[in-house]
Motif scaffolding. Structure first.
Motif, mmCIF file in Angstrom:
data_model
loop_
_atom_site.group_PDB
_atom_site.id
_atom_site.type_symbol
_atom_site.label_atom_id
_atom_site.label_comp_id
_atom_site.label_asym_id
_atom_site.label_seq_id
_atom_site.Cartn_x
_atom_site.Cartn_y
_atom_site.Cartn_z
ATOM 1 N N VAL A 177 0.873 -1.559 0.067
ATOM 2 C CA VAL A 177 -0.324 0.428 -0.483
ATOM 3 C C VAL A 177 0.904 1.537 -0.342
ATOM 4 C CG1 VAL A 177 -2.081 1.412 1.492
ATOM 5 C CG2 VAL A 177 -2.380 -0.369 1.092
ATOM 6 N N LEU A 178 0.851 2.324 -0.702
ATOM 7 C CA LEU A 178 0.736 3.567 -0.869
ATOM 8 C C LEU A 178 -0.195 4.483 -0.437
ATOM 9 C CD1 LEU A 178 3.528 3.823 -3.735
ATOM 10 C CD2 LEU A 178 3.946 3.495 -0.897
ATOM 11 N N THR A 179 0.388 5.322 0.744
ATOM 12 C CA THR A 179 -0.488 7.094 0.735
ATOM 13 C C THR A 179 0.212 8.224 0.759
ATOM 14 O OG1 THR A 179 -0.193 6.381 2.741
ATOM 15 C CG2 THR A 179 -1.748 5.876 1.992
ATOM 16 N N PRO A 180 0.295 8.634 -0.880
ATOM 17 C CA PRO A 180 0.435 9.613 -1.460
ATOM 18 C C PRO A 180 -0.446 10.704 -0.845
ATOM 19 C CG PRO A 180 -1.253 8.301 -3.074
ATOM 20 C CD PRO A 180 -0.781 8.174 -2.407
ATOM 21 N N ASN A 181 0.631 11.155 0.244
ATOM 22 C CA ASN A 181 -0.036 13.247 0.778
ATOM 23 C C ASN A 181 -0.548 13.753 -0.582
ATOM 24 O OD1 ASN A 181 -0.660 15.562 1.520
ATOM 25 N ND2 ASN A 181 0.974 14.818 3.661
ATOM 26 N N LEU A 182 -1.600 13.913 -1.303
ATOM 27 C CA LEU A 182 -1.781 14.570 -2.222
ATOM 28 C C LEU A 182 -1.821 16.766 -1.942
ATOM 29 C CD1 LEU A 182 -4.319 12.573 -4.554
ATOM 30 C CD2 LEU A 182 -1.499 12.985 -4.685
#
Length: 202
Positions: free
Chosen positions: A38-43
């Protein structure tokens, strides 16, 4: 629970206007427990907003970030990871769901979107991968059934209208609905597993 260590698939999880917060971290663990990376990019490129600053969070995303800039970030993330993984999926919530939908034309293997209300501004998109979309029946800002009519003819797209309000998948938010959360999670994992197995979507 699937903890299959041989799975070589990545799930990119896209947050709501609030940013990477308790909900996104909770949901990430749910997906990791199913055997996915999983990756959770901080947009937002900043700390998350608390829920009581909804209007401030909305204005920040609209004025400082926007969908097109976020889409470029996601496309770059997919590009960087494309050779590392057999499959790359995107799961998004609210604005994240709209960005996921916008990403469905590119090199991803499947997307899941929860209450992406701004998808209504991008109904011209023709997905190149399987899509599973969940919408809250009780949306204040638009007619969900009208959007459903526009999307149900789309290629590789499955729609579900949930008897709930926007945010029903967030255990930390006022509109959370536990049963609907569990049903949608089961549906979502089945959707991902079917793609993994090459079984197609229903």
């Amino acid at each position: 629970m699937n903890t299959e260590s041989s799975r070589n698939s990545l799930v990119i999880i896209l947050h709501e206007i609030y940013g990477v917060n308790d909900h996104i971290n909770f949901f990430s663990h749910e997906i990791i427990n199913e055997g996915f990376d999983v990756l959770t990019p901080n947009l937002l490129h900043r700390e998350s907003f608390p829920y009581d600053q909804e209007e401030k969070a909305y204005q920040y995303f609209t004025n400082e970030i926007g969908f097109n800039k976020s889409l470029l970030d996601v496309k770059q993330l997919v590009k960087v990871n494309r050779e590392k993984y057999d499959k790359i999926y995107i799961i998004g919530f609210s604005i994240g769901a709209t960005i996921a939908w916008m990403s469905s034309e590119y090199e991803v293997d499947g997307i899941i979107g929860f209450y992406g209300s701004r998808i209504r501004n991008h109904v011209d998109i023709e997905p190149s991968c399987p899509n599973l979309l969940f919408f809250s029946k009780n949306e204040k800002s638009f007619n969900v059934l009208d959007l459903e009519r526009k999307l149900k003819s789309k290629n590789k797209t499955v729609l579900n209208i949930i008897e709930a309000e926007h945010g029903f998948m967030n255990p930390f938010y006022k509109s959370y609905k536990p049963k609907e959360y569990r049903d949608c999670m089961e549906n979502s994992i089945d959707f991902l597993n079917r793609i993994e197995e090459g079984a197609g979507i229903r």
